[in-house]
Scaffold this active site. Structure first.
Site, PDB file in Angstrom:
ATOM      1  N   THR A  94       0.869  -1.176   0.000  1.00  0.00           N
ATOM      2  CA  THR A  94       0.000   0.000   0.000  1.00  0.00           C
ATOM      3  C   THR A  94       0.906   1.225   0.000  1.00  0.00           C
ATOM      4  O   THR A  94       1.511   1.545   1.017  1.00  0.00           O
ATOM      5  CB  THR A  94      -0.902   0.014   1.238  1.00  0.00           C
ATOM      6  N   LYS A 170      -7.220   1.166  -2.933  1.00  0.00           N
ATOM      7  CA  LYS A 170      -6.747   0.526  -1.699  1.00  0.00           C
ATOM      8  C   LYS A 170      -6.767   1.526  -0.530  1.00  0.00           C
ATOM      9  O   LYS A 170      -7.221   1.215   0.575  1.00  0.00           O
ATOM     10  CB  LYS A 170      -5.339  -0.034  -1.913  1.00  0.00           C
ATOM     11  N   LYS A 239       0.253   5.462   8.267  1.00  0.00           N
ATOM     12  CA  LYS A 239       0.772   5.720   6.908  1.00  0.00           C
ATOM     13  C   LYS A 239      -0.374   5.750   5.893  1.00  0.00           C
ATOM     14  O   LYS A 239      -0.447   6.621   5.033  1.00  0.00           O
ATOM     15  CB  LYS A 239       1.784   4.612   6.593  1.00  0.00           C
TER      16      LYS A 239
END
Ligand SMILES: NC(=O)c1ccc[n+]([C@@H]2O[C@H](COP(=O)([O-])OP(=O)(O)OC[C@H]3O[C@@H](n4cnc5c(N)ncnc54)[C@H](OP(=O)(O)O)[C@@H]3O)[C@@H](O)[C@H]2O)c1
Length: 295
Positions: A94, A170, A239
């Site tokens: 990701t 995502k 993140k």
């Protein structure tokens, strides 16, 4: 296929094992070399350097974040410097939409192909080859990757020829999951403080209007207060929300809920919660609410 696999963390180790089980020839590289051993026993070749994992039809990267990916891709001994022409870099981490776009350009310049294929599913799904894979890139390149995707996942979704679209999807999905965790944490703190049995409450939710896997998986973790060991650690959750907000800023899409989630993850990090699962943001509402007779 002959492939390399770079990044044998919680996710990558199970994914690489499934490639081996499906009969692919796999060379594995990890920054911390000890993590290659279990896979070598299953038939993988240990790659001493990133370049040694780039000798086949494709190389898969499953690294923590943008900076980890940049450190293995760029430079003369990196993925771009080592892959042969026509070979495919499949990035399953990701990462930011910006890095994905840049990688598509740099690989094309080197005569290579780039596919972004981030995944939905935690490490148990990775180990069981049950991941959902969101793939984007040139159609022929994605088609060539299908034997690998079929070995690692239960379904692959194709979202067109721009790799960064897969990363955007995502990120949006993880934003939704984090939102559910926060909402469950607040709702369970509310009923728990009111003296309701939170397990019975969760049974009600998941057997009626909230029967999705996300409510079941995270509802159980929250009810059990089981935030260690981390399947998906707090720094990775933070993140993903940071990257969601960066994409939102680029596209000029206000996402006030994402800003709230950013502060939730920062609170855990400020309190030394780096080793916790990201679902630990659900500890914050009951901590603010005080004693919970229903827990
Ligand atoms: N865990 C999940 O539930 C989940 C689900 C879907 C997607 N993802 C995504 O999948 C990716 C991997 O997640 P994970 O849970 O497997 O993470 P992880 O267990 O923390 O593993 C991270 C991997 O990246 C490597 N790495 C980190 N920094 C590096 C650097 N500077 N240079 C080289 N290698 C570096 C690590 O090597 P070392 O072993 O040497 O530390 C390790 O192989 C992330 O992008 C995450 O967001 C995770």
């Amino acid at each position: 296929m002959k492939v390399g696999f770079v990044g044998l963390g919680h996710m990558g180790s199970g994914m690489a094992a499934n490639l081996l089980a499906a009969g692919h020839e796999v060379a594995v590289y990890n920054r911390t070399p000890a993590k290659t051993q279990a896979l070598v026993q299953k038939g993988a070749q240990a790659a001493a350097h990133v370049a040694d994992a780039c000798r086949g039809d494709a190389v898969i990267t499953m690294l923590a974040d943008d900076s980890a990916l940049e450190s293995v891709v760029f430079g003369t001994a990196g993925v771009i410097g080592s892959l042969s022409k026509g070979a495919i870099h499949i990035c399953m981490s990701t990462v930011s939409t910006g890095l994905s776009e840049r990688l598509a350009t740099e690989h094309a310049r080197a005569g290579q192909r780039f596919v972004a294929a981030p995944v939905f599913g935690r490490p148990d799904s990775a180990a069981a080859a049950k991941l959902f894979i969101v793939a984007a890139g040139e159609k022929d390149a994605v088609d060539a990757c299908m034997p690998l995707f079929n070995a690692m996942g239960q379904k692959t979704f194709y979202f067109g020829n721009k790799p960064q679209a897969a990363n955007l999807i995502k990120l949006s999905g993880n934003f939704l999951i984090a939102s559910v965790i926060e909402a469950l944490g607040e709702a369970m703190a509310l009923v728990g403080k009111g003296g309701v049995d939170v397990r019975q409450y969760l049974d009600l939710l998941t057997s009626t209007l909230f029967s999705a896997p996300i409510y079941r998986t995270y509802g159980n973790l929250i009810a059990e207060q089981k935030f260690e060991p981390a399947g998906f650690a707090v720094p990775l959750g933070q993140k993903d929300i940071r990257l969601t907000l960066a994409a939102a800023e680029t596209l000029r899409v206000p996402m006030p809920l994402a800003s709230l989630l950013r502060d939730r993850f920062l609170t855990l990090l400020a309190q030394g919660g780096d080793a916790l699962d990201w679902s630990a943001i659900a500890m914050l509402p009951p901590a603010a609410a005080g004693p919970q007779p229903g827990r």
